[in-house]
Design an enzyme around this catalytic site. Structure first.
Site, PDB file in Angstrom:
ATOM      1  CG  HIS A 186       2.724   0.140   0.580  1.00 49.28           C
ATOM      2  ND1 HIS A 186       2.869  -0.412   1.844  1.00 49.28           N
ATOM      3  CD2 HIS A 186       3.074  -0.834  -0.300  1.00 49.28           C
ATOM      4  CE1 HIS A 186       3.282  -1.656   1.724  1.00 49.28           C
ATOM      5  NE2 HIS A 186       3.415  -1.943   0.434  1.00 49.28           N
ATOM      6  CB  CYS A 187       7.816   2.310  -1.668  1.00 47.86           C
ATOM      7  SG  CYS A 187       9.001   2.080  -3.018  1.00 47.86           S
ATOM      8  CB  VAL A 188       5.570  -1.991  -5.007  1.00 45.09           C
ATOM      9  CG1 VAL A 188       4.089  -1.730  -4.825  1.00 45.09           C
ATOM     10  CG2 VAL A 188       6.114  -1.189  -6.186  1.00 45.09           C
TER      11      VAL A 188
END
Length: 398
Positions: free
Chosen positions: A251-253
């Site tokens: 999950h890429c912020v």
């Protein structure tokens, strides 16, 4: 006959009024009072609109306000620039740790990235181009690179490959996402748990069990109790998004979304365009404000950088871009190495936890050996991701 504080005029919040009263009388606040006050203020922070008041996401405000202020302060003096450019990464990492520990989704990083791009481009056009050392073709090239990067980013923001939730479990899944707990580790990705245990694994909620059915390659499928479906090989459940994703990487912020089977290529493309555009913009700026020096030397030694405010602001923005580019370059390097060994970030973390992978290249990549078929085959497999709709078996439909 009621006593109210002036702060209550801003919003009718009993917690805020009681907090002001306790602060004035030097009393301590009850547990959770600050969180409730912040939630109330955030809920009532709205702007008028034609269809009704629109709620403002509080995480969007700090980058829009603080970034220009910090950069302009850093341009006043060399020591101020050193302090600001050192503290900015620390503040960003602290905020990431805070939200990562609480397992919260935030638009702070996405807004910071987009506003940084826009503001750096604005400074380039306003302060660098008028000096007359940048040709129109170079401005067009930089603009095209920025547009291509935004197009790739827009594609990366789309569906990463969510697995369809059974019709009867949509309400259950939404409730699970709304009332999500904070148990497990701080990795933010859901992994695979053992057959006999219900403990959380790699940030995953409790209750995952391993299925005994095996695919022809010997890869096991998993049952997700949150989405109520059987996950195919290499799929994982994202605790932040509340959905299972095919070939979940992480999950890429920075895009506020998962990176999975359907958007992994666009994610790599966006990072690549960003690196090329950023390096090109840094080179053009340094050639303008530090003429006669190579870009690498000018980055560390530019005597005339603080001779005037315009040059100082441009030089400060160059260093800010260099710091961000170095961080994104590291992310891109890890991604390219993982693709070369056909391993996802989630699989690498699980392999480290179970001590089943090999550390290669000084620990930059974890080779699980499960899907590695050689660099050429691995890249061929990656380039074919999302080219055809995934095969769905009867188990997936059920």
């Amino acid at each position: 006959g009621r006593r109210n504080h002036l702060a209550a005029c801003c919003c009718d919040c009993e917690e805020l009024d009681d907090g002001c009263d306790r602060w004035l009388t030097c009393k301590s606040l009850p547990p959770g009072a600050l969180e409730r006050i912040a939630d109330t203020i955030a809920d009532r922070l709205r702007v008028p609109w034609f269809s009704g008041a629109v709620k403002i996401n509080v995480s969007l405000v700090p980058p829009l306000v603080l970034l220009p202020v910090f950069l302009h302060v850093a341009a006043l003096h060399f020591l101020l620039g050193l302090i600001v450019l050192t503290s900015l990464p620390v503040v960003v990492l602290w905020y990431y740790y805070l939200t990562h520990r609480r397992k919260e989704r935030t638009l702070f990083f996405l807004s910071l990235g987009l506003f940084s791009l826009g503001y750096m481009y604005y400074v380039f056009l306003r302060e660098v181009v008028p000096r007359g050392h940048v040709e129109h073709s170079q401005v067009v090239t930089l603009t095209c690179g920025l547009i291509l990067m935004l197009a790739a980013l827009s594609r990366a923001k789309k569906d990463p490959g969510y697995l369809p939730i059974p019709a009867g479990n949509e309400k259950l899944s939404q409730q699970g996402l709304h009332n999500k707990s904070f148990r497990g580790s701080s990795s933010g990705l859901h992994g695979i748990s053992g057959a006999a245990s219900s403990r959380a694994v790699n940030g995953e909620a409790k209750g995952y069990c391993r299925m005994s059915a095996e695919q022809p390659a010997g890869v096991k499928r998993d049952w997700c109790t949150k989405c109520q479906l059987i996950r195919p090989a290499r799929a994982g459940h994202c605790r932040l998004c509340g959905r299972c994703v095919r070939r979940l990487d992480h999950h890429c912020v920075w895009i506020n979304s998962c990176v999975g089977e359907q958007n992994h290529q666009a994610f790599i493309l966006a990072l690549s365009f960003f690196m090329l555009t950023s390096v090109y913009g840094i080179t053009l700026t340094l050639h303008t404000i530090c003429r006669g020096r190579s870009p690498f030397v000018a980055l560390f030694y530019c005597p005339r950088a603080y001779s005037d405010y315009s040059s100082a602001l441009s030089f400060t923005c160059v260093w800010y871009c260099a710091i961000v580019t170095a961080g994104m370059g590291y992310i891109l390097l890890i991604q390219l190495l993982n693709i070369s060994y056909n391993v996802t970030e989630r699989e690498a973390r699980l392999a480290l936890r179970d001590n089943t992978g090999r550390r290669l290249l000084g620990g930059l990549v974890i080779d699980t050996g499960q899907y590695n078929r050689g660099i050429l085959c691995n890249w061929s497999h990656f380039l074919s991701l999302g080219s055809s709709p995934p095969q769905r078996s009867a188990e997936d439909i059920v």
